[in-house]
Design a protein around this motif. Structure first.
Motif, PDB file in Angstrom:
ATOM      1  N   GLY A 199     -15.334 -12.855  21.102  1.00 40.33           N
ATOM      2  CA  GLY A 199     -15.342 -12.748  19.799  1.00 40.33           C
ATOM      3  C   GLY A 199     -16.108 -11.692  18.878  1.00 40.33           C
ATOM      4  N   PRO A 200     -18.290 -12.280  19.130  1.00 38.07           N
ATOM      5  CA  PRO A 200     -18.849 -11.580  18.676  1.00 38.07           C
ATOM      6  C   PRO A 200     -19.059  -9.754  19.092  1.00 38.07           C
ATOM      7  CG  PRO A 200     -19.707 -13.506  20.574  1.00 38.07           C
ATOM      8  CD  PRO A 200     -18.177 -13.728  20.330  1.00 38.07           C
ATOM      9  N   ALA A 201     -18.285  -9.510  20.203  1.00 37.84           N
ATOM     10  CA  ALA A 201     -18.372  -8.351  20.691  1.00 37.84           C
ATOM     11  C   ALA A 201     -17.070  -7.380  19.824  1.00 37.84           C
ATOM     12  CB  ALA A 201     -18.580  -7.776  22.009  1.00 37.84           C
ATOM     13  N   LYS A 202     -15.708  -8.013  19.555  1.00 32.21           N
ATOM     14  CA  LYS A 202     -15.170  -7.764  19.259  1.00 32.21           C
ATOM     15  C   LYS A 202     -15.365  -7.482  17.310  1.00 32.21           C
ATOM     16  CE  LYS A 202     -11.466  -9.913  22.409  1.00 32.21           C
ATOM     17  NZ  LYS A 202     -10.566 -10.853  22.356  1.00 32.21           N
ATOM     18  N   VAL A 203     -15.984  -8.940  17.051  1.00 29.45           N
ATOM     19  CA  VAL A 203     -16.299  -8.362  15.478  1.00 29.45           C
ATOM     20  C   VAL A 203     -17.294  -7.231  16.019  1.00 29.45           C
ATOM     21  CG1 VAL A 203     -18.083  -8.846  14.302  1.00 29.45           C
ATOM     22  CG2 VAL A 203     -16.639 -10.450  14.980  1.00 29.45           C
ATOM     23  N   ALA A 243     -24.320  -5.578  25.045  1.00 27.34           N
ATOM     24  CA  ALA A 243     -24.179  -5.278  23.959  1.00 27.34           C
ATOM     25  C   ALA A 243     -24.935  -3.954  22.906  1.00 27.34           C
ATOM     26  CB  ALA A 243     -24.832  -6.806  23.225  1.00 27.34           C
ATOM     27  N   ALA A 244     -25.943  -3.519  23.487  1.00 31.54           N
ATOM     28  CA  ALA A 244     -26.182  -2.177  22.946  1.00 31.54           C
ATOM     29  C   ALA A 244     -24.914  -1.311  22.777  1.00 31.54           C
ATOM     30  CB  ALA A 244     -27.557  -1.757  23.387  1.00 31.54           C
ATOM     31  N   ALA A 245     -24.162  -1.491  24.376  1.00 31.65           N
ATOM     32  CA  ALA A 245     -23.908  -0.645  24.494  1.00 31.65           C
ATOM     33  C   ALA A 245     -22.090  -0.404  23.719  1.00 31.65           C
ATOM     34  CB  ALA A 245     -23.429   0.318  26.163  1.00 31.65           C
ATOM     35  N   VAL A 246     -22.122  -1.378  23.903  1.00 36.80           N
ATOM     36  CA  VAL A 246     -20.986  -2.159  22.917  1.00 36.80           C
ATOM     37  C   VAL A 246     -21.122  -1.155  21.099  1.00 36.80           C
ATOM     38  CG1 VAL A 246     -19.199  -3.477  21.771  1.00 36.80           C
ATOM     39  CG2 VAL A 246     -19.868  -3.420  24.209  1.00 36.80           C
ATOM     40  N   GLU A 247     -21.935  -1.903  20.911  1.00 39.54           N
ATOM     41  CA  GLU A 247     -22.347  -0.854  19.420  1.00 39.54           C
ATOM     42  C   GLU A 247     -22.489   0.805  19.401  1.00 39.54           C
ATOM     43  OE1 GLU A 247     -22.884  -0.654  15.552  1.00 39.54           O
ATOM     44  OE2 GLU A 247     -22.378  -3.090  16.280  1.00 39.54           O
ATOM     45  N   ALA A 248     -23.710   1.248  19.992  1.00 42.05           N
ATOM     46  CA  ALA A 248     -23.154   2.097  20.485  1.00 42.05           C
ATOM     47  C   ALA A 248     -22.257   3.261  19.671  1.00 42.05           C
ATOM     48  CB  ALA A 248     -24.346   2.818  21.756  1.00 42.05           C
ATOM     49  N   THR A 249     -21.052   2.545  20.993  1.00 50.77           N
ATOM     50  CA  THR A 249     -19.731   3.120  21.188  1.00 50.77           C
ATOM     51  C   THR A 249     -18.551   2.836  19.682  1.00 50.77           C
ATOM     52  OG1 THR A 249     -19.478   2.366  23.570  1.00 50.77           O
ATOM     53  CG2 THR A 249     -17.528   3.039  22.594  1.00 50.77           C
ATOM     54  N   SER A 250     -19.107   1.612  19.582  1.00 52.69           N
ATOM     55  CA  SER A 250     -18.474   1.963  18.442  1.00 52.69           C
ATOM     56  C   SER A 250     -18.672   2.330  17.165  1.00 52.69           C
ATOM     57  CB  SER A 250     -18.081  -0.442  18.040  1.00 52.69           C
ATOM     58  OG  SER A 250     -18.212  -0.854  18.916  1.00 52.69           O
ATOM     59  N   SER A 251     -19.683   2.485  17.238  1.00 53.67           N
ATOM     60  CA  SER A 251     -20.348   2.595  15.268  1.00 53.67           C
ATOM     61  C   SER A 251     -20.441   4.860  15.754  1.00 53.67           C
ATOM     62  CB  SER A 251     -21.916   2.584  15.834  1.00 53.67           C
ATOM     63  OG  SER A 251     -22.638   1.645  15.503  1.00 53.67           O
ATOM     64  N   LEU A 289      -6.862   4.919  20.181  1.00 47.62           N
ATOM     65  CA  LEU A 289      -6.822   4.266  20.862  1.00 47.62           C
ATOM     66  C   LEU A 289      -8.046   4.512  21.899  1.00 47.62           C
ATOM     67  CD1 LEU A 289      -4.146   7.811  22.194  1.00 47.62           C
ATOM     68  CD2 LEU A 289      -3.950   4.806  22.392  1.00 47.62           C
ATOM     69  N   TYR A 290      -9.334   5.131  21.077  1.00 51.04           N
ATOM     70  CA  TYR A 290     -10.865   4.638  21.674  1.00 51.04           C
ATOM     71  C   TYR A 290     -11.414   3.421  21.048  1.00 51.04           C
ATOM     72  CZ  TYR A 290     -15.957   5.754  21.062  1.00 51.04           C
ATOM     73  OH  TYR A 290     -17.279   5.890  20.844  1.00 51.04           O
ATOM     74  N   TYR A 291     -10.790   3.849  20.031  1.00 52.61           N
ATOM     75  CA  TYR A 291     -11.113   1.837  19.253  1.00 52.61           C
ATOM     76  C   TYR A 291     -10.074   0.629  20.575  1.00 52.61           C
ATOM     77  CZ  TYR A 291     -14.692   3.240  16.331  1.00 52.61           C
ATOM     78  OH  TYR A 291     -15.666   3.265  15.180  1.00 52.61           O
ATOM     79  N   ALA A 292      -9.105   1.146  20.747  1.00 55.70           N
ATOM     80  CA  ALA A 292      -8.756  -0.365  21.495  1.00 55.70           C
ATOM     81  C   ALA A 292      -9.122  -0.604  22.726  1.00 55.70           C
ATOM     82  CB  ALA A 292      -6.629   1.063  21.803  1.00 55.70           C
ATOM     83  N   THR A 293      -9.824   1.163  23.834  1.00 51.00           N
ATOM     84  CA  THR A 293     -10.554   1.144  24.510  1.00 51.00           C
ATOM     85  C   THR A 293     -11.742   0.142  24.601  1.00 51.00           C
ATOM     86  OG1 THR A 293      -9.471   3.325  25.480  1.00 51.00           O
ATOM     87  CG2 THR A 293     -11.574   2.219  26.422  1.00 51.00           C
ATOM     88  N   ALA A 294     -12.813   0.152  23.390  1.00 48.18           N
ATOM     89  CA  ALA A 294     -13.531  -0.121  23.456  1.00 48.18           C
ATOM     90  C   ALA A 294     -12.799  -2.068  23.264  1.00 48.18           C
ATOM     91  CB  ALA A 294     -14.549  -0.206  22.664  1.00 48.18           C
ATOM     92  N   PHE A 295     -11.853  -2.374  22.316  1.00 51.86           N
ATOM     93  CA  PHE A 295     -11.664  -3.388  22.097  1.00 51.86           C
ATOM     94  C   PHE A 295     -11.373  -3.946  23.609  1.00 51.86           C
ATOM     95  CE2 PHE A 295      -9.191  -7.433  20.529  1.00 51.86           C
ATOM     96  CZ  PHE A 295     -10.191  -7.612  19.425  1.00 51.86           C
ATOM     97  N   TRP A 296     -10.365  -3.466  24.724  1.00 52.80           N
ATOM     98  CA  TRP A 296     -10.111  -3.884  25.839  1.00 52.80           C
ATOM     99  C   TRP A 296     -11.038  -3.870  26.503  1.00 52.80           C
ATOM    100  CZ3 TRP A 296      -6.542  -6.109  27.895  1.00 52.80           C
ATOM    101  CH2 TRP A 296      -6.165  -6.663  28.688  1.00 52.80           C
ATOM    102  N   MET A 297     -12.176  -3.841  26.445  1.00 55.04           N
ATOM    103  CA  MET A 297     -13.087  -3.643  28.038  1.00 55.04           C
ATOM    104  C   MET A 297     -14.092  -4.482  27.677  1.00 55.04           C
ATOM    105  SD  MET A 297     -12.865  -0.767  29.694  1.00 55.04           S
ATOM    106  CE  MET A 297     -14.913  -0.130  30.126  1.00 55.04           C
ATOM    107  N   ILE A 595      -5.740   3.170  29.799  1.00 53.04           N
ATOM    108  CA  ILE A 595      -6.645   2.104  29.460  1.00 53.04           C
ATOM    109  C   ILE A 595      -6.394   1.020  29.846  1.00 53.04           C
ATOM    110  CG2 ILE A 595      -7.644   1.276  27.223  1.00 53.04           C
ATOM    111  CD1 ILE A 595      -6.646   3.851  25.595  1.00 53.04           C
ATOM    112  N   GLY A 596      -5.195   0.765  30.026  1.00 53.37           N
ATOM    113  CA  GLY A 596      -5.421  -0.705  30.171  1.00 53.37           C
ATOM    114  C   GLY A 596      -5.783  -1.169  31.480  1.00 53.37           C
ATOM    115  N   LEU A 597      -5.093   0.233  32.673  1.00 57.43           N
ATOM    116  CA  LEU A 597      -5.787  -0.033  33.977  1.00 57.43           C
ATOM    117  C   LEU A 597      -6.818   0.670  33.991  1.00 57.43           C
ATOM    118  CD1 LEU A 597      -2.613   1.919  35.338  1.00 57.43           C
ATOM    119  CD2 LEU A 597      -3.342  -0.246  35.587  1.00 57.43           C
ATOM    120  N   TRP A 598      -7.481   1.511  33.310  1.00 56.03           N
ATOM    121  CA  TRP A 598      -8.924   1.679  33.694  1.00 56.03           C
ATOM    122  C   TRP A 598      -9.858   0.609  33.367  1.00 56.03           C
ATOM    123  CZ3 TRP A 598     -12.883   4.319  35.294  1.00 56.03           C
ATOM    124  CH2 TRP A 598     -13.926   4.697  34.711  1.00 56.03           C
ATOM    125  N   GLY A 599      -9.570  -0.497  32.508  1.00 52.56           N
ATOM    126  CA  GLY A 599     -10.766  -1.421  31.504  1.00 52.56           C
ATOM    127  C   GLY A 599     -10.085  -1.872  32.738  1.00 52.56           C
TER     128      GLY A 599
END
Length: 660
Positions: A199-203, A243-251, A289-297, A595-599
């Motif tokens: 949950g924290p990363a999805k947030v 954690a930092a990579a997720v935030e950088a990607t999402s931002s 699709l970009y955010y779906a990738t981050a969410f899936w990862m 995206i699902g397969l790559w993740g």
């Protein structure tokens, strides 16, 4: 400094509401304010401290600001003697150009001024170069006139967009931030996904995406939202690097997420002479699709590490948060509605900003009277927002703002609210300085390219490469974007590459808006790509981890940002440029499966940990689904089916395991 920032914002609001000045004068005074702000805020040396303003910085600030009025004072004379500048014109133009270079160096560092300086040197000495890159000689007055007296240099389209749309939306974001929009987005994200696995990363993905779609500033978003999300992810088991990579990607993805997107989207719409809403429509599917990738990862990483969500008592009630601050969504809703109904971005942004100001002021004023009055007040605001769709409506809102400003002087908490309004105006002006200076300085490149025609030579090289392989031309363009992005912000990166490469890609059969989106996306990806990944460095300062490791991990998470632009070039239906809805649906479904397969291949986990043979199979299937070769889709779907069947059998033979 605060007085200058406040005045800057007030000036921009007057320009947006009433347009009292000509376009050239508006741009010139805008740059004058930028120079004033820069020399008052940023020291000459990056290691310097601004405890006391040096006399020379005050002199530079006042000089730059005063010269910003030159086009206004001598507007008629400059028009009459166009093409025959006087000595005074050349002296003033030279001083302004030098001030823009120095101000940009202070704000943006050495990289962009050095690149622009090379282009300026090319304008003066390019006639001595051999081959196709040589040009005819240009006199000093021709170059200064091109860069300063016309609208193809530092007062070109980028500066126009900065002086109109960009500043207004930066100010809009500053008002929403002060009003508590970040807290609202965080509470909504925590409430809806905080208790789920990881949950924290999805947030982080959701809140950064929502706020980024309004602010449009990736690095600034990392430094604001990341202060909350990165420590939260670390506390619940994610590594500091992840954690930092997720935030950088999402931002960074906020710059491609409608409705506001980043400043580049406004420049793109103005450059292509298309409605801003068309840019939003084209960017919507890639952004999702970009955010779906981050969410899936982050979901798969949580499964691999056996990370659970937050406890229920740690997650706020999203519906309660919505009830308490739902009125903050009204300006955003009005903005989206107006953009999609054909109103100009400036008018829509001004209306959204005015509604935000009314709600901030009205919330304090009506709280002193009672909730019933607040509800009545809110519906009055909604009515005025509807009235703003006609010309007299904005006058009604401005009149209400004036009344509310006066009323807040006499109620409890009113002076604090007025301070919030003042802070928003100051912060908006300060946040606009880096963007504005980048737009002004990159005009040097645009002006030299227009004057010498060198862009045609480089475009010819790309076309020559593309005559043998379109893919090779795309890779070459991508590399130029990534290399430029190592030292300069997204805006100048886009302007340079779109001026050179986009026309060449158009001649190779790529739709114009798709070619512009291609260079736009890779300009953003440059902030995530090592060795110089600005978003990764910003996140590293919070996570206390290696910026290089963060950059590589962010690149892995943001893989959709590298693949989707290529898919859009070969299949424009993916960005709703041609084709049927069925074509678009097929491409989206194929991209989601890839995206699902790559993740799964990247993280090494799906329902249970994957063996290396399964990871390789999933990776090959994902590559085939996005490759443009004969029968690649058929092979990709077949391998995907084999992988899923094999993994399903493996899951049945063993209990669910997690790698810690």
């Amino acid at each position: 400094m605060m007085t200058g920032a406040f005045t800057f914002s007030f000036y921009q609001l007057v320009i947006a509401a009433f347009s009292p000045l000509s376009s050239q004068v508006t741009r010139s005074i805008h740059v004058g304010f930028l120079l004033l702000m820069t020399f008052l805020i940023y020291p000459m040396l990056s290691s310097g401290r601004m405890k006391r303003l040096p006399w020379y910085d005050v002199a530079l600030a006042l000089t730059g600001f005063a010269l910003g009025f030159y086009h206004w004072i001598f507007e008629a004379d400059l028009i009459q003697r166009a093409g025959s500048p006087t000595t005074t014109d050349l002296v003033v133009g030279t001083v302004v150009i030098l001030l823009v270079f120095e101000a940009s160096r202070r704000v943006l560092g050495l990289a962009l001024p050095l690149i622009c300086g090379l282009f300026l040197a090319y304008g003066f000495f390019g006639q001595y170069l051999p081959g196709d890159f040589a040009h005819r000689p240009y006199a000093y007055d021709q170059i200064v006139s091109q860069l300063y007296l016309g609208v193809e240099g530092i007062y070109g389209i980028p500066t126009l967009v900065s002086a109109t749309y960009i500043f207004l939306f930066i100010l809009f974001g500053a008002f929403l931030e002060q009003a508590g929009m970040i807290q609202l987005f965080n509470n909504l994200a925590l409430g809806f996904v905080g208790q789920s696995r990881g949950g924290p990363a999805k947030v982080a993905v959701i809140s950064s995406g929502l706020m980024g779609s309004i602010s449009g500033s990736g690095v600034a978003n990392v430094l604001t939202v990341g202060q909350f999300t990165i420590p939260l992810m670390k506390r619940f088991g994610y590594s500091p690097v992840f954690a930092a990579a997720v935030e950088a990607t999402s931002s960074m993805g906020g710059q491609i997420m409608p409705p506001v997107m980043g400043a580049v989207a406004f420049i793109m719409a103005e450059t292509l002479n298309i409605p801003y809403v068309e840019v939003c429509k084209t960017a919507l599917i890639p952004a999702v699709l970009y955010y779906a990738t981050a969410f899936w990862m982050v979901h798969l990483e949580a499964g691999r590490r056996n990370l659970h969500g937050l406890d229920k008592d740690q997650c706020p009630n999203p519906w309660k948060a919505m009830r308490e601050r739902w009125y903050l969504l009204a300006p955003l809703a009005a903005l989206v509605f107006m953009l999609f109904e054909g109103f100009t971005p400036m008018y829509a942004g001004l209306t959204g900003l005015a509604l935000t100001a009314v709600l901030i002021l009205g919330a304090t004023l009506t709280a002193a009277i009672g909730p019933t009055v607040f509800r009545i007040f809110f519906w009055i605001v909604i009515g005025l927002g509807a009235a703003a769709f006609v010309k007299l409506g904005i006058w009604a809102i401005l009149s209400l703002i004036a009344v509310l400003l006066l009323g807040n002087l006499f109620v409890k908490g009113g002076r604090k609210t007025l301070h919030i309004m003042r802070t928003s105006l100051i912060n908006g002006a300060r946040h606009a300085v880096p963007v504005g200076m980048a737009c002004a300085l990159v005009g040097v490149i645009v002006g030299i390219l227009t004057l010498t025609g060198v862009a045609t030579s480089f475009a010819g090289f790309i076309i020559a490469v593309g005559s043998h392989s379109l893919f090779a031309s795309l890779v070459l363009t991508m590399l130029v974007c990534l290399i430029l992005g190592m030292g300069i912000p997204t805006i100048p990166n886009y302007i340079i590459t779109s001026s050179i490469a986009a026309p060449a890609l158009l001649k190779l059969g790529v739709p114009l808006i798709v070619s512009h989106l291609f260079v736009f996306y890779f300009g953003i990806m440059a902030d995530l790509t090592p060795p110089v990944a600005l978003a990764a460095f910003a996140a590293a300062s919070i996570a206390k981890a290696s910026p290089m490791k963060i950059g590589f991990k962010a690149t892995q998470i943001a893989i959709a940002g590298f693949v989707i632009p290529y898919m859009a070039v070969y299949h424009p239906a993916l960005v709703m440029q041609g084709g049927t809805w069925a074509d678009t649906g097929y491409l989206v479904g194929k991209a989601v499966l890839a995206i699902g397969l790559w993740g799964a291949a990247s993280i090494g986990y799906l329902y249970v940990p994957l063996k290396w043979s399964e990871r390789i199979l999933a990776l090959i299937a994902a590559i085939l689904l996005v490759a443009v070769i004969p029968y690649s889709d058929t092979l990709g779907f077949c391998l995907a089916a084999i992988f899923l069947i094999r993994h399903g059998l493996s899951r049945r033979r063993q209990p669910v395991q997690h790698l810690v």
